[in-house]
Scaffold this motif. Structure first.
Motif, PDB file in Angstrom:
ATOM      1  N   GLU A 172      11.797  12.918 -13.691  1.00 59.28           N
ATOM      2  CA  GLU A 172      12.354  11.623 -14.060  1.00 59.28           C
ATOM      3  C   GLU A 172      11.274  10.792 -14.757  1.00 59.28           C
ATOM      4  O   GLU A 172      10.120  10.823 -14.342  1.00 59.28           O
ATOM      5  N   ALA A 173      11.655  10.060 -15.802  1.00 65.11           N
ATOM      6  CA  ALA A 173      10.695   9.176 -16.464  1.00 65.11           C
ATOM      7  C   ALA A 173      10.407   7.962 -15.586  1.00 65.11           C
ATOM      8  O   ALA A 173      11.082   7.730 -14.595  1.00 65.11           O
ATOM      9  N   GLY A 174       9.399   7.202 -15.997  1.00 67.25           N
ATOM     10  CA  GLY A 174       9.107   5.942 -15.298  1.00 67.25           C
ATOM     11  C   GLY A 174       8.139   6.120 -14.147  1.00 67.25           C
ATOM     12  O   GLY A 174       7.861   7.240 -13.696  1.00 67.25           O
ATOM     13  N   LEU A 175       7.611   4.967 -13.696  1.00 66.39           N
ATOM     14  CA  LEU A 175       6.630   5.011 -12.606  1.00 66.39           C
ATOM     15  C   LEU A 175       6.802   3.768 -11.754  1.00 66.39           C
ATOM     16  O   LEU A 175       6.266   2.698 -12.063  1.00 66.39           O
ATOM     17  N   GLU A 176       7.589   3.891 -10.714  1.00 67.35           N
ATOM     18  CA  GLU A 176       7.814   2.743  -9.845  1.00 67.35           C
ATOM     19  C   GLU A 176       8.194   3.203  -8.452  1.00 67.35           C
ATOM     20  O   GLU A 176       8.582   4.370  -8.245  1.00 67.35           O
ATOM     21  N   ALA A 177       8.078   2.300  -7.495  1.00 65.35           N
ATOM     22  CA  ALA A 177       8.433   2.636  -6.115  1.00 65.35           C
ATOM     23  C   ALA A 177       8.726   1.360  -5.339  1.00 65.35           C
ATOM     24  O   ALA A 177       8.277   0.272  -5.686  1.00 65.35           O
ATOM     25  N   VAL A 178       9.504   1.541  -4.291  1.00 72.08           N
ATOM     26  CA  VAL A 178       9.837   0.436  -3.389  1.00 72.08           C
ATOM     27  C   VAL A 178       9.514   0.902  -1.979  1.00 72.08           C
ATOM     28  O   VAL A 178       9.706   2.079  -1.653  1.00 72.08           O
ATOM     29  N   ASP A 179       9.025  -0.017  -1.152  1.00 71.89           N
ATOM     30  CA  ASP A 179       8.871   0.340   0.259  1.00 71.89           C
ATOM     31  C   ASP A 179       9.315  -0.818   1.150  1.00 71.89           C
ATOM     32  O   ASP A 179       8.967  -1.969   0.902  1.00 71.89           O
ATOM     33  N   TYR A 180      10.097  -0.457   2.149  1.00 70.92           N
ATOM     34  CA  TYR A 180      10.459  -1.409   3.199  1.00 70.92           C
ATOM     35  C   TYR A 180       9.712  -0.960   4.441  1.00 70.92           C
ATOM     36  O   TYR A 180      10.010   0.084   4.997  1.00 70.92           O
ATOM     37  N   TYR A 181       8.717  -1.740   4.831  1.00 70.70           N
ATOM     38  CA  TYR A 181       7.786  -1.290   5.863  1.00 70.70           C
ATOM     39  C   TYR A 181       8.182  -1.840   7.226  1.00 70.70           C
ATOM     40  O   TYR A 181       8.278  -3.062   7.423  1.00 70.70           O
ATOM     41  N   ASP A 182       8.385  -0.927   8.148  1.00 72.27           N
ATOM     42  CA  ASP A 182       8.711  -1.278   9.528  1.00 72.27           C
ATOM     43  C   ASP A 182       7.472  -0.996  10.363  1.00 72.27           C
ATOM     44  O   ASP A 182       7.165   0.158  10.659  1.00 72.27           O
ATOM     45  N   PRO A 183       6.709  -2.032  10.728  1.00 67.46           N
ATOM     46  CA  PRO A 183       5.432  -1.763  11.398  1.00 67.46           C
ATOM     47  C   PRO A 183       5.644  -1.093  12.762  1.00 67.46           C
ATOM     48  O   PRO A 183       6.562  -1.465  13.488  1.00 67.46           O
ATOM     49  N   PRO A 184       4.816  -0.112  13.109  1.00 64.90           N
ATOM     50  CA  PRO A 184       4.961   0.557  14.400  1.00 64.90           C
ATOM     51  C   PRO A 184       4.563  -0.337  15.571  1.00 64.90           C
ATOM     52  O   PRO A 184       4.999  -0.115  16.693  1.00 64.90           O
ATOM     53  N   ASN A 185       3.735  -1.336  15.314  1.00 69.72           N
ATOM     54  CA  ASN A 185       3.273  -2.231  16.374  1.00 69.72           C
ATOM     55  C   ASN A 185       2.853  -3.534  15.702  1.00 69.72           C
ATOM     56  O   ASN A 185       2.757  -3.623  14.475  1.00 69.72           O
ATOM     57  N   ALA A 241       0.836  -1.206   0.000  1.00 76.33           N
ATOM     58  CA  ALA A 241       0.000   0.000   0.000  1.00 76.33           C
ATOM     59  C   ALA A 241       0.872   1.258   0.000  1.00 76.33           C
ATOM     60  O   ALA A 241       0.601   2.219  -0.734  1.00 76.33           O
ATOM     61  N   ILE A 242       1.927   1.255   0.798  1.00 77.03           N
ATOM     62  CA  ILE A 242       2.778   2.455   0.892  1.00 77.03           C
ATOM     63  C   ILE A 242       3.540   2.681  -0.416  1.00 77.03           C
ATOM     64  O   ILE A 242       3.654   3.809  -0.897  1.00 77.03           O
ATOM     65  N   ALA A 243       4.048   1.596  -1.019  1.00 78.27           N
ATOM     66  CA  ALA A 243       4.737   1.744  -2.310  1.00 78.27           C
ATOM     67  C   ALA A 243       3.770   2.327  -3.344  1.00 78.27           C
ATOM     68  O   ALA A 243       4.133   3.213  -4.123  1.00 78.27           O
ATOM     69  N   ALA A 244       2.535   1.830  -3.342  1.00 78.85           N
ATOM     70  CA  ALA A 244       1.535   2.333  -4.294  1.00 78.85           C
ATOM     71  C   ALA A 244       1.251   3.815  -4.033  1.00 78.85           C
ATOM     72  O   ALA A 244       1.072   4.598  -4.973  1.00 78.85           O
ATOM     73  N   ARG A 245       1.216   4.190  -2.772  1.00 74.80           N
ATOM     74  CA  ARG A 245       0.947   5.602  -2.448  1.00 74.80           C
ATOM     75  C   ARG A 245       2.116   6.490  -2.866  1.00 74.80           C
ATOM     76  O   ARG A 245       1.916   7.650  -3.243  1.00 74.80           O
ATOM     77  N   LYS A 246       3.323   5.952  -2.818  1.00 69.65           N
ATOM     78  CA  LYS A 246       4.474   6.718  -3.331  1.00 69.65           C
ATOM     79  C   LYS A 246       4.296   6.952  -4.833  1.00 69.65           C
ATOM     80  O   LYS A 246       4.583   8.032  -5.348  1.00 69.65           O
ATOM     81  N   ILE A 247       3.814   5.923  -5.529  1.00 72.44           N
ATOM     82  CA  ILE A 247       3.568   6.069  -6.968  1.00 72.44           C
ATOM     83  C   ILE A 247       2.482   7.116  -7.202  1.00 72.44           C
ATOM     84  O   ILE A 247       2.555   7.937  -8.125  1.00 72.44           O
ATOM     85  N   ARG A 248       1.491   7.111  -6.338  1.00 71.28           N
ATOM     86  CA  ARG A 248       0.406   8.096  -6.483  1.00 71.28           C
ATOM     87  C   ARG A 248       0.904   9.523  -6.289  1.00 71.28           C
ATOM     88  O   ARG A 248       0.400  10.457  -6.926  1.00 71.28           O
ATOM     89  N   GLU A 249       1.902   9.679  -5.425  1.00 69.65           N
ATOM     90  CA  GLU A 249       2.469  11.022  -5.221  1.00 69.65           C
ATOM     91  C   GLU A 249       3.021  11.557  -6.533  1.00 69.65           C
ATOM     92  O   GLU A 249       2.767  12.692  -6.926  1.00 69.65           O
ATOM     93  N   LYS A 250       3.790  10.698  -7.220  1.00 69.88           N
ATOM     94  CA  LYS A 250       4.335  11.126  -8.512  1.00 69.88           C
ATOM     95  C   LYS A 250       3.217  11.237  -9.554  1.00 69.88           C
ATOM     96  O   LYS A 250       3.207  12.149 -10.379  1.00 69.88           O
ATOM     97  N   GLY A 251       2.288  10.310  -9.449  1.00 69.63           N
ATOM     98  CA  GLY A 251       1.160  10.315 -10.382  1.00 69.63           C
ATOM     99  C   GLY A 251       0.379  11.612 -10.319  1.00 69.63           C
ATOM    100  O   GLY A 251      -0.115  12.113 -11.331  1.00 69.63           O
ATOM    101  N   LYS A 252       0.309  12.157  -9.138  1.00 70.01           N
ATOM    102  CA  LYS A 252      -0.432  13.405  -8.967  1.00 70.01           C
ATOM    103  C   LYS A 252       0.235  14.543  -9.753  1.00 70.01           C
ATOM    104  O   LYS A 252      -0.450  15.359 -10.395  1.00 70.01           O
ATOM    105  N   LEU A 253       1.568  14.551  -9.750  1.00 69.15           N
ATOM    106  CA  LEU A 253       2.286  15.580 -10.503  1.00 69.15           C
ATOM    107  C   LEU A 253       2.066  15.401 -11.998  1.00 69.15           C
ATOM    108  O   LEU A 253       1.877  16.361 -12.747  1.00 69.15           O
ATOM    109  N   LEU A 254       2.073  14.126 -12.427  1.00 65.00           N
ATOM    110  CA  LEU A 254       1.817  13.850 -13.843  1.00 65.00           C
ATOM    111  C   LEU A 254       0.382  14.228 -14.211  1.00 65.00           C
ATOM    112  O   LEU A 254       0.133  14.785 -15.296  1.00 65.00           O
TER     113      LEU A 254
END
Lengths: 166, 781
Positions: free
Chosen positions: B612-625, B552-565
């Motif tokens: 930057e071209a392209g649309l991708e993201a990586v997330d390493y998720y450290d759960p808070p609990n 979900a977080i990786a997808a939301r990172k993509i959405r951040e860039k997507g919003k600019l596009l």
């Protein structure tokens, strides 16, 4: 060595094998049909179930030489002309599988059941598959899947638990 | 909505099924490589013995036998021992003694599977039998033989662990009006995934790369461990988990067979296949449970619970090869205060060596949570009997109230969310609890025996936050990498590893929901360390809480860039663009909108200058609990007075795992979990005779439930989202395994409670019940 000649899913296979070669190893290693699995060494789990002349049989406890001249059916033979067998469709629609390892044996047992009883009750399905162990599903959806297939084979309308793909 | 995404909450048909249904799955034993050799393992008939010598000459003389590997060979390479996940070490092959029956003694490498199997019968081993240590309580006696003389500490005691406040607990017990106390043994059991363990190790001498196809739930961690132990650089090792035929925790450990096959491939330069048979799997692979518990629950006279005190002896076998996070030698056993609001608790566990195979892996449960839940749920019923109170009423009186979440437990956990009364009320209403109690009273008057058992459990899953959770020092984050292709489809790669959970479908749904792309256009990949991002794997119901969150977080990172596009394409300010109904639109003007497919195309064909071209993201998720799923289970049993057989008439499971990705898959997980909960309650156990011989070494004696014993499970749900998880999910794969055993045991005890029975150890077998009936003149001959 012994000569074994069988039909598997309608195709002829012939090989010189050790007389002690298990049928399941003939199917997997000689015929290269790896959909039939090995899950135990005591004829308990049924992952290796295939149809020998229409009868569900645990291929880990038969020698290949015992079925010489026989007509075998494995999971690979269920699909016809790109159409899933109703049992395959039922397992997909009713979420009758998870890891998929017991599934081929389970489906072969189901096919044989529906051949002789196309409208089995819950109890009849459970009795029929009591020689096939599944560790993932708790059997509830397998029972539904087999009854789905029965209904489909009887030409009745069917709806599964799954949404159709978009 | 612009596109049918089939995201969260849809019972999407599984994407992995087409290959399984056609017999085209790709399990380890299906792999056949050119020049592949086969390995078979000779195992010890003794539980404890010195090895005076091994003569392999007859085996080596057989045509087709290439090598016989012994502990002495491995010792020369420094590989006779390997580290376990719990700061212990374990023999790969023994040099001079064996410490449990079925332990690996030597391995044959041959050109054919049958030749390898023949050759192990031609190896002569000169054993000198020693007295085995079988009982873990007697193992602590100073006069007991030593299981592990290789250790500095000359004792069979491994470690002592405790949690909670001893002083406060003892004080509350002194003041308590009522104390219930039971000795509870939770027997040794085995996960028995229908696919056994195995691998194909293939070392390529030309490029120096080692590839291992392995039945593992945690391929990345395996790669790192293999690199550290062997000295082979990590980029020269590729671990692939292909399709895995069930795991349930049994495919987390590193078994000696994997290591020996790898050494054999390194030495021969040829692929080596090792597939264990069922007897080997059941007799030698890691076991679960084996906890000898003494539990006490203190309460006021009105039933208000005050404190819990638990002492446990844990039988770990000959090596502490449990698969727990490093800081948790007893796993998360301190969750044993369960769903109840109590002032204090004190929990102690002592780990002990015995001459048995390594124990302490999971059996479809998050690190010792089943043991904890069984203890507390049995104790609540024991207390209810003492108080002559209805067990449902006692639970409702003592539940942590919904308004007290997040709740800090007496042993230090912070429960994220819960509504326990809602779940129990729902279960009682649906099953008709009061009517069942009336029926029970009428039947008792006629001498018929029925019982109603409740379990209102709290799980703890999703390890875990990096400040507390690691495996061998590697933090227990998890990961996702998403790459969106120009025409609006995507690949999602994750660090966790499915063994039947349906990740190829559910992770596609998470990404679909977050990205607004159809689930059909998303491919999920995992299990190949050369391509998937690093993760700790799938066990302990951690995939959705960790890698699901990362997706979900990786997808939301993509959405951040997507919003600019989108702003660029819509000729609007990014501040004026919002994500609504799975697409970007200009605020207040749905007619000006762009789908993710539009955005993807623009990312490769029409991105603004300077971006930057392209649309991708990586997330390493450290759960808070961690997340804390829960449930209320009610089981109704009838007892056959002629045989003592316990028949489950109805079993209703009301589960709460927060927001659900795929209801069909969740229900399937619960069905399976319930069946693996019923199994140890009524059927499965591993026991040893005085010589350390296993009594249930094949499926003829170790009784997995068939469709005949398994009832038609009933399920329902409540929904209390996790407040800290990105989409409010909790994890569910193991809830039912954890919650079911005490519901069944409580039902049987309830059926017999008027005879003075307050506890029965599981598995409750017909002869045990029949004995009680006989003692009270209720048995029908």
């Amino acid at each position: 060595m012994a000569q074994v000649k069988v039909n598997i899913n309608g195709a002829p296979y012939q090989a010189e094998v050790e007389p002690r070669l298990l049928l399941v190893h003939f199917i997997r290693e000689v015929a290269g049909l790896t959909g039939t699995h090995v899950g135990c060494d005591s004829t308990s789990c049924g992952a290796c179930t295939v149809l020998v002349d229409g009868v569900p049989s645990k291929s880990c406890t038969l020698l290949a030489v015992q079925v010489d001249g026989g007509d075998l059916q494995t999971v690979e033979g269920l699909e016809r002309d790109g159409q899933l067998h109703p049992v395959q469709e039922g397992f997909w629609e009713e979420h009758g599988l998870q890891c998929g390892f017991c599934t081929p044996g389970m489906m072969m047992t189901a096919v044989a059941l529906l051949e002789r009883n196309s409208n089995p009750s819950d109890d009849e399905v459970r009795r029929a598959i009591s020689g096939n162990l599944c560790r993932c599903t708790g059997y509830v959806n397998i029972v539904k899947a087999i009854q789905y297939a029965g209904a489909k084979m009887r030409g009745e309308p069917v709806t599964g638990a799954a949404e159709s793909a978009a | 909505m612009a596109v049918a995404v089939q995201g969260m909450g849809h019972s999407v048909k599984r994407k992995e099924d087409p290959r399984f249904l056609r017999g085209k799955g790709n399990y380890v034993d299906d792999l056949k490589l050119p020049g592949m050799l086969y390995m078979d393992i000779l195992r010890s008939p003794y539980a404890h013995a010195n090895i005076k010598g091994i003569d392999a000459s007859r085996a080596l003389a057989m045509p087709g036998v290439l090598a016989v590997v012994t502990g002495k060979d491995l010792d020369a390479a420094g590989l006779a021992w390997m580290p376990t996940l719990m700061s212990d070490k374990q023999m790969v092959l023994p040099v001079d003694r064996v410490v449990y029956q079925a332990q690996e003694v030597a391995a044959v490498i041959a050109t054919e599977r049958y030749i390898a199997a023949d050759a192990i019968t031609q190896i002569d081993v000169d054993y000198e039998p020693l007295t085995p240590v079988v009982d873990p309580i007697r193992a602590l006696d100073p006069s007991s033989p030593l299981v592990r003389p290789d250790r500095e500490n000359k004792t069979n005691h491994i470690w002592h662990w405790e949690a909670g406040d001893k002083e406060a607990t003892d004080r509350l017990f002194e003041q308590a009006a009522v104390v219930a106390k039971e000795d509870i043994y939770i027997p040794r059991i085995h996960v028995c995934s229908i696919e056994t363990c195995g691998c194909v190790a293939s070392f390529d001498r030309i490029n120096g790369k080692l590839t291992i196809w392995m039945t593992t739930q945690a391929p990345h961690a395996i790669r790192t461990v293999f690199s550290l132990v062997s000295g082979i650089p990590e980029h020269k090792i590729r671990v692939i988990s292909p399709d895995i035929g069930g795991g349930f925790g049994g495919k987390v450990p590193v078994y000696p067979g994997y290591v020996i096959a790898t050494v054999a491939s390194l030495q021969t330069g040829r692929p080596v296949k090792w597939i264990e048979d069922r007897s080997e799997n059941l007799q030698a692979d890691s076991f679960a449970r084996d906890y000898h518990i003494t539990a006490e629950l203190a309460a006021d006279a009105d039933g208000t619970m005050k404190a819990l005190r638990v002492k446990t002896v844990a039988d770990h076998g000959a090596f502490d090869a449990a698969a727990n996070p490093s800081k948790f030698p007893a796993g998360l056993f301190s969750i044993c205060t369960g769903s109840y609001d109590m002032q204090a608790a004190h929990v102690e566990v002592d780990g002990v060596y015995t001459n048995k195979p390594p124990g302490g892996v999971a059996y479809r449960c998050s690190f010792r949570v089943t043991e904890a839940v069984h203890a507390v749920e049995r104790m609540v019923d024991s207390l209810a009997l003492k108080l002559e109170m209805d067990p449902a009423e006692l639970r409702l009186k003592n539940f942590i109230p919904p308004e007290k979440f997040p709740y800090k437990s007496a042993t230090g956990w912070e429960y994220d969310s819960g509504n326990y009364p809602a779940a129990l009320h729902k279960a009682m209403e649906r099953i008709g609890y009061q009517d069942l109690r009336r029926e029970q009273a009428e039947k008792r008057a006629r001498g018929e025996l029925m019982g109603i058992g409740i379990s209102t459990f709290t799980e703890i899953v999703g390890a875990g936050p990096s400040h507390t959770f690691d495996i061998l020092g590697i933090k227990m984050f998890d990961s996702c990498e998403i790459r969106i292709h120009p025409t609006g489809s995507a690949i999602v790669r994750i660090g966790v590893q499915t063994q039947g959970q349906g990740h190829e479908t559910t992770f596609a749904q998470i990404a679909a929901e977050e990205l607004g792309l159809p689930v059909a256009n998303i491919t999920v990949e995992h299990g190949d360390t050369d391509t998937a991002p690093y993760g700790l794997g799938t066990y302990a119901s951690r995939s959705t809480p960790t890698a699901g969150a990362a997706t979900a977080i990786a997808a939301r990172k993509i959405r951040e860039k997507g919003k600019l596009l989108a702003a660029h394409l819509l000729e609007a300010s990014p501040d004026d663009v919002e994500w609504v109904d799975h697409q970007f639109q200009v605020k207040g003007d749905p007619s000006r909108a762009k789908t993710m497919a539009d955005i993807a195309f623009a990312a490769y064909t029409n991105h603004p200058q300077g971006m930057e071209a392209g649309l991708e993201a990586v997330d390493y998720y450290d759960p808070p609990n961690l997340t804390f799923p829960f449930g209320a289970y009610i089981c109704v049993v009838d007892i056959d007075r002629g045989t003592g057989e316990v028949k489950i008439r109805r079993f209703l499971a009301v589960d709460d795992c927060g927001n659900i990705i795929n209801p069909m898959i969740v229900e399937g997980q619960i069905h399976g979990g319930l069946t693996m909960g019923m199994a140890p309650a009524l059927l499965e156990e591993i026991t040893y005779d005085e010589a350390g011989n296993i009594r249930q070494g094949t499926f003829m004696d170790y009784l997995l439930p068939t469709a005949m014993e398994t009832p038609a499970w009933e399920t329902d749900k409540t929904c209390t989202p996790s407040p800290h998880h990105p989409f409010g999910a909790k994890g569910v794969g193991e809830s039912a395994t954890v919650g079911a055993p005490p519901a069944i045991a409580n039902a049987v005890v309830d059926a017999l409670s008027h005879l003075g029975v307050t506890h029965m150890d599981i598995p409750i077998k017909p002869w045990m019940v029949y004995k009680v009936l006989e003692e009270h003149g209720l048995a029908q001959p």
